[in-house]
Design a protein around this motif. Sequence first.
Motif, PDB file in Angstrom:
ATOM      1  N   PHE A 179       0.876 -18.266  49.706  1.00 48.46           N
ATOM      2  CA  PHE A 179       1.809 -19.297  50.175  1.00 48.46           C
ATOM      3  C   PHE A 179       3.083 -19.153  49.363  1.00 48.46           C
ATOM      4  N   LEU A 180       4.220 -18.902  50.085  1.00 52.38           N
ATOM      5  CA  LEU A 180       5.524 -18.770  49.451  1.00 52.38           C
ATOM      6  C   LEU A 180       6.455 -19.842  49.991  1.00 52.38           C
ATOM      7  N   SER A 181       7.234 -20.433  49.081  1.00 50.36           N
ATOM      8  CA  SER A 181       8.196 -21.463  49.507  1.00 50.36           C
ATOM      9  C   SER A 181       9.431 -21.398  48.614  1.00 50.36           C
ATOM     10  N   HIS A 182      10.568 -21.872  49.183  1.00 50.11           N
ATOM     11  CA  HIS A 182      11.816 -21.941  48.428  1.00 50.11           C
ATOM     12  C   HIS A 182      12.369 -23.340  48.571  1.00 50.11           C
ATOM     13  N   TYR A 183      12.652 -23.936  47.426  1.00 50.75           N
ATOM     14  CA  TYR A 183      13.182 -25.305  47.408  1.00 50.75           C
ATOM     15  C   TYR A 183      14.642 -25.243  46.977  1.00 50.75           C
ATOM     16  N   ASP A 184      15.524 -25.863  47.783  1.00 47.90           N
ATOM     17  CA  ASP A 184      16.953 -25.931  47.487  1.00 47.90           C
ATOM     18  C   ASP A 184      17.215 -27.248  46.787  1.00 47.90           C
ATOM     19  N   ASP A 185      17.705 -27.141  45.564  1.00 48.29           N
ATOM     20  CA  ASP A 185      17.874 -28.341  44.747  1.00 48.29           C
ATOM     21  C   ASP A 185      18.974 -29.244  45.295  1.00 48.29           C
ATOM     22  N   ARG A 186      20.050 -28.643  45.906  1.00 44.73           N
ATOM     23  CA  ARG A 186      21.158 -29.464  46.394  1.00 44.73           C
ATOM     24  C   ARG A 186      20.794 -30.224  47.652  1.00 44.73           C
ATOM     25  N   SER A 187      20.085 -29.588  48.559  1.00 47.44           N
ATOM     26  CA  SER A 187      19.804 -30.235  49.854  1.00 47.44           C
ATOM     27  C   SER A 187      18.435 -30.901  49.900  1.00 47.44           C
ATOM     28  N   GLY A 188      17.523 -30.489  49.006  1.00 45.08           N
ATOM     29  CA  GLY A 188      16.179 -31.053  49.043  1.00 45.08           C
ATOM     30  C   GLY A 188      15.323 -30.464  50.138  1.00 45.08           C
ATOM     31  N   ARG A 189      15.766 -29.340  50.719  1.00 44.72           N
ATOM     32  CA  ARG A 189      14.979 -28.718  51.778  1.00 44.72           C
ATOM     33  C   ARG A 189      13.981 -27.721  51.187  1.00 44.72           C
ATOM     34  N   LEU A 190      12.810 -27.629  51.832  1.00 45.81           N
ATOM     35  CA  LEU A 190      11.742 -26.725  51.416  1.00 45.81           C
ATOM     36  C   LEU A 190      11.451 -25.776  52.562  1.00 45.81           C
ATOM     37  N   THR A 191      11.693 -24.477  52.329  1.00 45.76           N
ATOM     38  CA  THR A 191      11.407 -23.453  53.320  1.00 45.76           C
ATOM     39  C   THR A 191      10.143 -22.715  52.874  1.00 45.76           C
ATOM     40  N   TYR A 192       9.178 -22.563  53.750  1.00 44.29           N
ATOM     41  CA  TYR A 192       7.896 -21.975  53.344  1.00 44.29           C
ATOM     42  C   TYR A 192       7.371 -21.045  54.419  1.00 44.29           C
ATOM     43  N   SER A 193       6.407 -20.206  54.033  1.00 44.79           N
ATOM     44  CA  SER A 193       5.647 -19.381  54.957  1.00 44.79           C
ATOM     45  C   SER A 193       4.246 -19.204  54.353  1.00 44.79           C
ATOM     46  N   ASN A 194       3.221 -19.369  55.153  1.00 47.89           N
ATOM     47  CA  ASN A 194       1.824 -19.365  54.685  1.00 47.89           C
ATOM     48  C   ASN A 194       1.113 -18.149  55.264  1.00 47.89           C
ATOM     49  N   ALA A 195       0.673 -17.221  54.371  1.00 47.84           N
ATOM     50  CA  ALA A 195      -0.027 -16.009  54.805  1.00 47.84           C
ATOM     51  C   ALA A 195      -1.525 -16.169  54.533  1.00 47.84           C
ATOM     52  N   GLY A 196      -2.206 -16.949  55.383  1.00 44.53           N
ATOM     53  CA  GLY A 196      -3.654 -17.080  55.303  1.00 44.53           C
ATOM     54  C   GLY A 196      -4.161 -18.014  54.221  1.00 44.53           C
ATOM     55  N   GLN A 197      -3.295 -18.625  53.453  1.00 36.47           N
ATOM     56  CA  GLN A 197      -3.718 -19.540  52.399  1.00 36.47           C
ATOM     57  C   GLN A 197      -4.071 -20.892  53.012  1.00 36.47           C
ATOM     58  N   LEU A 198      -5.032 -21.629  52.338  1.00 37.91           N
ATOM     59  CA  LEU A 198      -5.334 -22.982  52.811  1.00 37.91           C
ATOM     60  C   LEU A 198      -4.047 -23.799  52.822  1.00 37.91           C
TER      61      LEU A 198
END
Length: 741
Positions: A614-633
């Motif tokens: 599971f990989l995600s990127h959090y933008d501190d200025r906007s508070g948005r979380l972009t993620y992609s899940n490769a088979g993880q719970l």
Amino acid sequence: MPLILRPRQQNNVSDPLYATTSVPLSGNVSHFPLYLRILWGVTALLIALAFVPGTLGDQTFLLRWGVLAVTLIVTVPYLYRATKHGLLWRLRNKLILTYLLIGLTPVVLFCTLVFLSAYVAAGQFAVHLASQHLQLQLDNMGTSDAGFAFSLAHRVEEGATAADLGQGRDGEPASSTVRRAGTTLPSAGQPAGATPSQASRPPVIRQRSVYLDDQEIEFRDFMGNARSPMRLSPWIKQRRGGQLKVFAEDGGVLYMAVVDRVAAGKDQAGKDHMITVIGTMPVTQPLLSTVAKGLGVVTLLPGVVEDAASGSVRSNAKQQRLSGGARPSSVNLLDYQVVFRSRLPVLNWESGDIRPVPLVVTSRPSVLFQQLFGTGLTSSITDAVRFAFIAVCIIFALLEIFAFYVAMRLTRSMTGSVEDLYAATLSIDSGDLSHRIHVQQDDQLADLGRSFNRMAWSLSRLIEEQKEKERMQSELSIAHEVQANLFPHSLSGIPSLQLHGISRPARTVSGDYYDFLIFHDDPNQPKKVTGMGLALGDISGKGISAALLMSTLHAAVRAYRFASEELFAEEARSVTHQQSLECGELFESPARILALLNRHLYRSTQPEKYATLFLSHYDDRSGRLTYSNAGQLPPFVMKLDGSVRALDKGGTVVGLMDGMRYDQETIQLESGDLLIAYSDGVTEPENDFGEFGEDRLLDVVRANRDQPLEVISTEVMDALDAWIGGAEQPDDITLVLARKV
């Protein structure tokens, strides 16, 4: 038999396991303690001084026996302990002693029984012969005295008076009357006309006393025989008639005595008459020599008279010992002189009581054997019996020796194997695991030796495996330390986001992976944070292989992160801002990173190796979380109102198939939102009630959502431990928490 001591242990002598109580004694006298050597030296000196003539020898004569007794009392317990812990410590010596006790004890007991039986039988036979010879002499006296008494009684019946009996018949001397009665008696002078057999007899003294109606008759001439000194005792007067033949003691002298009382009819006045004849012969050395002829030595001890009733012993000074005969010479070395004792009943002439007098017969087995078999068998038959008896004894002795030889061979076979085992155990104990027993036989002890060899081989292999295991454990400990350094330690620098992560491996190293990556606009200004990357993965399998793949995945994620940051900074300085954004968005696109990681793992690992990520990127200025899940719970985002959203956009696992593409999604995090990312080790532990599950995880987090992230993590771990109980942790446990401030 050599004295073999128990060897001293060379290992841990202070260990009670090796403690012994062996007595330091061997066949050398120098190993005796000092006090024993001093005692034996003093004893030997006193014994030597006892033979010195004079006062010194007399004074030490009795002292030496006391010192010798004390020395023996002190030495015997020491020798017993030395024998027990020295001689009998060795198994072979114990078995030899056992065989001797089992084999020789019955033989010794049997021989002892035979010897005692033979001694008793020979003694009874020897005493019987001596008594029979004495009784034969007494019977000869009785025969002659009986004829004399009856002749006198016949004359009394014819009317003869006491004076007539003393003068003989019709004025003839009494000797003529005796001859007509057929009583030719030997005397000390041996009268003329004696037969050759009578002439060969030893001279004896015959004594007689004659009583008519209890009145003694005086004889003028009685063929040279003396008058008997034994008077008519009261107990004789009470006898009605008949003959009494006894051994009697009177005045301290031992006699053979014959008493004849014969009724002599009635005289003219009608009065009953009784003739009493008392014949005696003193027991002398010539008489006993006649008795002991062909037997040995016959000894009477009239001076030691035993009272059968009271058991007392009375001594007589007149006759202490009467002995006759000659000691027979030995035929061979085994023909020992043997002494047999019995008792001869002797009558006290005054009282009429019977008292025993010791009778001793000294003879040899060869003489008794000749007396027993010589008269009834020919010499050839006697020799045959003797030869057969000796042959049987020799055969039995050979059988005993053969049995002992076989026992010794068996003992050597058994104890040889035991000694080989003992030597092998000492070698193994000293660390020589290559020692092996050379097995030559094919029996149970040989199988024991082969089993010991197998055990030694197994032991050496186990020790090698243990060493290898210790080495692996050491390497795993190092790997654990290295892996612990891979997990993030400092989580400061993100103003709008709180972070916490924990990973607890099921074994020494873990196959789970999580990481926090901090982003900056300018690498040269690390304090200016623009965002955060969160990664959580689970490698297939456990142990070393999973940990190595986890390290590979960690390195690859970090490499892509630093590469994107460097590219972003370089493009920002050289090209337009639009172009720099395209390069900087590399890590801000988790889907693109997953595609690159999938290609990298697929081409660099084995086909069966893969990972969920599971990989995600959090933008501190906007508070948005972009993620992609490769088979993880799917992680959860828990809102303030308690609602839960699963982050499940993405694709399949990475590293399993090439050319995979992944989707991504962006969500807006509000203040108070809680991100819960976890591995399967959190939700899949089972007990009798089933799996722990996602619902219980969310319930624990929901109940403690207002607490610090460390407290929430601790509560989740405590709930998991309570659910697992005493069972082993089944899988690696990883939990990551993030809260929007």
